[in-house]
Motif scaffolding. Structure first.
Motif, mmCIF file in Angstrom:
data_model
loop_
_atom_site.group_PDB
_atom_site.id
_atom_site.type_symbol
_atom_site.label_atom_id
_atom_site.label_comp_id
_atom_site.label_asym_id
_atom_site.label_seq_id
_atom_site.Cartn_x
_atom_site.Cartn_y
_atom_site.Cartn_z
ATOM 1 N N LEU A 199 1.019 -1.316 -0.246
ATOM 2 C CA LEU A 199 -0.294 0.511 0.077
ATOM 3 C C LEU A 199 0.824 1.279 0.158
ATOM 4 O O LEU A 199 -0.188 2.791 -0.005
ATOM 5 C CB LEU A 199 -0.854 0.210 1.119
ATOM 6 N N ALA A 251 1.779 2.541 2.593
ATOM 7 C CA ALA A 251 1.279 3.497 3.586
ATOM 8 C C ALA A 251 1.749 4.123 4.248
ATOM 9 O O ALA A 251 2.996 3.847 5.526
ATOM 10 C CB ALA A 251 -0.006 3.196 4.589
ATOM 11 N N THR A 254 -2.248 6.156 0.735
ATOM 12 C CA THR A 254 -2.004 4.891 0.167
ATOM 13 C C THR A 254 -2.414 5.088 -1.010
ATOM 14 O O THR A 254 -2.333 5.653 -1.140
ATOM 15 C CB THR A 254 -3.320 3.833 1.362
#
Length: 401
Positions: free
Chosen positions: A342, A344, A353
């Motif tokens: 992702l 993230a 993300t």
């Protein structure tokens, strides 16, 4: 920006233990990062057993049972790419799309000496998808995978260079590789070898830097621009090419310039018309240069870099039905984990993300920090409402105990 340092002093994260060190290299990570990456070819004998990643049976399954379409397959012979019509056809009732590969036609072309190229295997073969995702995370650059299946004593492509770095993993059979130094170092993605065809042909006549036969388990690293040609030996050769689509200073310069130009679009002085009767920019070029310099000093490449980076890789697979089942069955004992790939990151109270962004309340942030450690979490620790929200957003997946 990059997890590896092409030159001393480049910013980047530490490059250490991981799949690259465990399965591709026989030099310390620091040596690869500072002395090999983007600088020279590196041959590693017996780097690893790659049979868990790919095999002849995997080739046959992909070609005969998966309904692949172009461009997931191409074929080449004697340096030329074959026309798709020579190995594709409709697949009968309910599957009449004409660009599906025809396994009989593929076999006939292969038996006649053509190389099979299975492209984008990081999208079609799960073990390679997981491996390339982890490697891309370690390197800080996107990674894709192709397989080349060459009949004995044949070559698919003549001497050429790629516009991305590669790791060549020999899977089955043997293949002779002849490597020459670049004629155009560090080519950009729009600077293919065909722009330097005569220089490539001349360089291929000189003594090579490497002339060797790869055996199963060997790994060869080539920076972009390094010339290479390969020929199967006395048996069918299967090798994987992991293409590392490196970020460059030029790409960052483009992003800075685009941001600067966007700023100038909002500057009335930059939009002002040139005088009547103008014959050239001489009278204003210095003023415009100063405006551009100011805009560049204010420009920020980070947002465009993040968008580009997110667009060049995909997160780990998400099964829609399993995800819905997890949402419906969620209780305090449910285990969830951060979805892989992702990219993230938390910026204040916002989580960025590859599948979008989410904002959180201040009291939720400590729980989110625990989740970003990439260990499975019990839904009770996150809170059922937050866990359900993350599941619905595709940020977390159900995890096994």
């Amino acid at each position: 920006m990059s997890a590896l340092h092409a030159e001393s002093g480049d910013p980047g994260t530490d490059f250490g233990a991981g799949v690259a060190q465990a399965r591709l290299l026989d030099v310390p990570p620091s040596e690869f990062a500072t002395g090999v990456w983007a600088k020279r070819a590196l041959l590693t004998r017996g780097a690893d057993d790659y049979s868990d990643l790919f095999s002849a049976s995997a080739v046959d399954e992909l070609l005969s049972r998966r309904g692949l379409r172009t461009p997931f397959l191409r074929m080449a012979k004697n340096g030329a790419t074959l026309a798709d019509a020579g190995f594709t056809a409709p697949a009968g009732v309910g599957a009449t799309i004409a660009d599906q590969l025809d396994d009989t036609a593929v076999w006939r072309q292969f038996a006649d000496g053509a190389t099979i190229v299975l492209q984008a295997l990081h999208r079609t073969w799960d073990p390679i998808g997981a491996f390339t995702s982890q490697l891309a995370t370690e390197l800080g650059h996107p990674v894709q995978a192709n397989a080349y299946i060459t009949p004995r004593a044949n070559r698919g492509f003549d001497d050429h260079y790629d516009v991305h770095d590669v790791f060549v993993l020999q899977i089955e059979g043997t293949k002779r590789w002849i490597i020459h130094e670049p004629v155009h170092p560090d080519p950009l993605r729009d600077q293919p070898w065909t722009d330097h065809r005569s220089d490539v042909a001349a360089a291929a006549q000189r003594d090579p830097v490497i002339d060797t036969v790869l055996h199963p388990g060997d790994c060869l690293y080539l920076p972009r621009g390094w010339l290479h040609a390969a020929e199967a030996q006395d048996e069918i050769s299967i090798h994987l090419t992991l293409g590392v689509h490196v970020w460059t200073r030029y790409a960052v310069a483009e992003q800075l310039m685009n941001d600067a130009l966007a700023r100038l679009r909002n500057d009335p002085a930059a939009r002002r018309s040139l005088p009547v009767g103008v014959t050239g920019p001489d009278d204003v070029v210095e003023a415009v240069r100063e405006q551009l310099r100011t805009a560049l000093e204010q420009a920020d490449a980070a947002p465009a870099f993040a968008r580009s980076r997110n667009g060049q890789s995909r997160p780990a697979p998400l099964g829609p039905l399993a995800q819905q089942t997890a949402c419906d069955a969620l209780d305090e004992s449910s285990l969830v984990r951060l979805r892989g790939g992702l990219a993230a990151r938390l910026d204040g109270n916002r989580l960025h993300t590859r599948v979008g962004w989410l904002d959180f309340e201040a009291e939720e942030l400590p729980r989110m920090m625990g989740l970003l450690g990439e260990q499975p979490c019990v839904a009770a620790d996150l809170g059922l409402e937050l866990a359900r929200r993350l599941l619905r957003a595709g940020v977390v997946l159900p995890a096994q105990p």
